[in-house]
Scaffold this motif. Structure first.
Motif, PDB file in Angstrom:
ATOM      1  N   TRP A  71      55.462  34.906  35.918  1.00 33.00           N
ATOM      2  CA  TRP A  71      54.736  36.174  35.948  1.00 33.00           C
ATOM      3  C   TRP A  71      55.588  37.365  36.379  1.00 33.00           C
ATOM      4  O   TRP A  71      55.124  38.501  36.346  1.00 33.00           O
ATOM      5  CB  TRP A  71      53.532  36.069  36.882  1.00 33.00           C
ATOM      6  CG  TRP A  71      52.448  35.166  36.369  1.00 33.00           C
ATOM      7  CD1 TRP A  71      52.309  34.666  35.109  1.00 33.00           C
ATOM      8  CD2 TRP A  71      51.335  34.671  37.108  1.00 33.00           C
ATOM      9  NE1 TRP A  71      51.192  33.888  35.028  1.00 33.00           N
ATOM     10  CE2 TRP A  71      50.565  33.875  36.234  1.00 33.00           C
ATOM     11  CE3 TRP A  71      50.917  34.821  38.422  1.00 33.00           C
ATOM     12  CZ2 TRP A  71      49.401  33.233  36.633  1.00 33.00           C
ATOM     13  CZ3 TRP A  71      49.760  34.182  38.822  1.00 33.00           C
ATOM     14  CH2 TRP A  71      49.008  33.401  37.936  1.00 33.00           C
ATOM     15  N   LYS A  84      47.846  52.179  44.017  1.00 33.01           N
ATOM     16  CA  LYS A  84      49.155  52.643  43.560  1.00 33.01           C
ATOM     17  C   LYS A  84      49.422  54.103  43.911  1.00 33.01           C
ATOM     18  O   LYS A  84      50.550  54.532  43.951  1.00 33.01           O
ATOM     19  CB  LYS A  84      49.266  52.449  42.056  1.00 33.01           C
ATOM     20  CG  LYS A  84      49.274  50.999  41.646  1.00 33.01           C
ATOM     21  CD  LYS A  84      49.419  50.888  40.160  1.00 33.01           C
ATOM     22  CE  LYS A  84      49.546  49.514  39.624  1.00 33.01           C
ATOM     23  NZ  LYS A  84      48.869  48.453  40.218  1.00 33.01           N
ATOM     24  N   GLU A  87      45.839  32.582  34.197  1.00 35.44           N
ATOM     25  CA  GLU A  87      46.283  33.909  33.792  1.00 35.44           C
ATOM     26  C   GLU A  87      46.643  34.752  35.004  1.00 35.44           C
ATOM     27  O   GLU A  87      46.034  34.619  36.058  1.00 35.44           O
ATOM     28  CB  GLU A  87      45.187  34.603  32.989  1.00 35.44           C
ATOM     29  CG  GLU A  87      44.915  33.949  31.656  1.00 35.44           C
ATOM     30  CD  GLU A  87      43.904  34.716  30.835  1.00 35.44           C
ATOM     31  OE1 GLU A  87      43.702  35.912  31.107  1.00 35.44           O
ATOM     32  OE2 GLU A  87      43.332  34.101  29.931  1.00 35.44           O
ATOM     33  N   LYS A  88      47.617  35.619  34.818  1.00 34.99           N
ATOM     34  CA  LYS A  88      48.044  36.518  35.889  1.00 34.99           C
ATOM     35  C   LYS A  88      46.916  37.499  36.193  1.00 34.99           C
ATOM     36  O   LYS A  88      46.430  38.184  35.298  1.00 34.99           O
ATOM     37  CB  LYS A  88      49.292  37.281  35.450  1.00 34.99           C
ATOM     38  CG  LYS A  88      49.823  38.253  36.461  1.00 34.99           C
ATOM     39  CD  LYS A  88      51.054  38.940  35.918  1.00 34.99           C
ATOM     40  CE  LYS A  88      51.558  40.008  36.835  1.00 34.99           C
ATOM     41  NZ  LYS A  88      52.741  40.693  36.294  1.00 34.99           N
ATOM     42  N   PRO A  89      46.465  37.553  37.468  1.00 39.52           N
ATOM     43  CA  PRO A  89      45.386  38.488  37.807  1.00 39.52           C
ATOM     44  C   PRO A  89      45.853  39.937  37.741  1.00 39.52           C
ATOM     45  O   PRO A  89      47.031  40.230  37.926  1.00 39.52           O
ATOM     46  CB  PRO A  89      45.006  38.106  39.236  1.00 39.52           C
ATOM     47  CG  PRO A  89      46.002  37.135  39.708  1.00 39.52           C
ATOM     48  CD  PRO A  89      46.861  36.734  38.575  1.00 39.52           C
ATOM     49  N   ARG A  90      44.905  40.814  37.473  1.00 40.07           N
ATOM     50  CA  ARG A  90      45.203  42.240  37.433  1.00 40.07           C
ATOM     51  C   ARG A  90      45.593  42.733  38.815  1.00 40.07           C
ATOM     52  O   ARG A  90      45.040  42.283  39.816  1.00 40.07           O
ATOM     53  CB  ARG A  90      43.962  42.981  36.966  1.00 40.07           C
ATOM     54  CG  ARG A  90      44.271  44.233  36.184  1.00 40.07           C
ATOM     55  CD  ARG A  90      43.025  44.877  35.706  1.00 40.07           C
ATOM     56  NE  ARG A  90      42.834  46.015  36.624  1.00 40.07           N
ATOM     57  CZ  ARG A  90      41.711  46.643  36.829  1.00 40.07           C
ATOM     58  NH1 ARG A  90      40.632  46.255  36.224  1.00 40.07           N
ATOM     59  NH2 ARG A  90      41.626  47.639  37.657  1.00 40.07           N
ATOM     60  N   ASP A  91      46.538  43.655  38.874  1.00 41.04           N
ATOM     61  CA  ASP A  91      46.996  44.190  40.157  1.00 41.04           C
ATOM     62  C   ASP A  91      45.983  45.207  40.653  1.00 41.04           C
ATOM     63  O   ASP A  91      45.826  46.277  40.077  1.00 41.04           O
ATOM     64  CB  ASP A  91      48.360  44.844  39.992  1.00 41.04           C
ATOM     65  CG  ASP A  91      49.003  45.190  41.319  1.00 41.04           C
ATOM     66  OD1 ASP A  91      48.360  44.980  42.370  1.00 41.04           O
ATOM     67  OD2 ASP A  91      50.149  45.665  41.310  1.00 41.04           O
ATOM     68  N   GLU A  92      45.275  44.866  41.724  1.00 39.73           N
ATOM     69  CA  GLU A  92      44.214  45.723  42.255  1.00 39.73           C
ATOM     70  C   GLU A  92      44.669  46.532  43.469  1.00 39.73           C
ATOM     71  O   GLU A  92      43.864  47.184  44.105  1.00 39.73           O
ATOM     72  CB  GLU A  92      43.008  44.863  42.627  1.00 39.73           C
ATOM     73  CG  GLU A  92      42.534  44.013  41.482  1.00 39.73           C
ATOM     74  CD  GLU A  92      41.200  44.434  40.945  1.00 39.73           C
ATOM     75  OE1 GLU A  92      40.458  45.103  41.661  1.00 39.73           O
ATOM     76  OE2 GLU A  92      40.914  44.090  39.796  1.00 39.73           O
ATOM     77  N   ARG A 122      42.326  34.648  44.131  1.00 38.48           N
ATOM     78  CA  ARG A 122      42.457  35.505  42.950  1.00 38.48           C
ATOM     79  C   ARG A 122      42.940  34.726  41.729  1.00 38.48           C
ATOM     80  O   ARG A 122      42.868  35.226  40.612  1.00 38.48           O
ATOM     81  CB  ARG A 122      43.452  36.643  43.238  1.00 38.48           C
ATOM     82  CG  ARG A 122      43.052  37.593  44.355  1.00 38.48           C
ATOM     83  CD  ARG A 122      42.149  38.718  43.936  1.00 38.48           C
ATOM     84  NE  ARG A 122      42.509  39.373  42.704  1.00 38.48           N
ATOM     85  CZ  ARG A 122      43.455  40.314  42.582  1.00 38.48           C
ATOM     86  NH1 ARG A 122      44.121  40.737  43.618  1.00 38.48           N
ATOM     87  NH2 ARG A 122      43.703  40.852  41.405  1.00 38.48           N
TER      88      ARG A 122
END
Length: 62
Positions: free
Chosen positions: A13, A54, A46-51, A28
């Motif tokens: 990832w 930012k 699956e790679k989790p969304r970056d929450e 997660r």
């Protein structure tokens, strides 16, 4: 079912090992299981969304 280690998942990832470990401990990554002191992550996870925030600003949502 086949599993990957933290290191293998981090390389797959493009994340740090510590970040993948944090994602596992906060549930997660579906299907991630802790075996002793090691995490086992399903190959098809699956790679989790970056929450993470930012912008540097914390937004309180009601």
């Amino acid at each position: 079912m086949e599993y990957l280690s933290l290191r293998q998942t981090a390389e797959k990832w493009g994340l740090s090992i510590r970040r993948v470990q944090t994602l596992c401990s906060t549930d997660r990554i579906p299907g991630a299981t802790k075996i002793g002191s090691y995490w086992a992550i399903p190959v098809d996870a699956e790679k989790p969304r970056d929450e993470r925030i930012k912008s540097g600003k914390y937004v309180k949502r009601v």
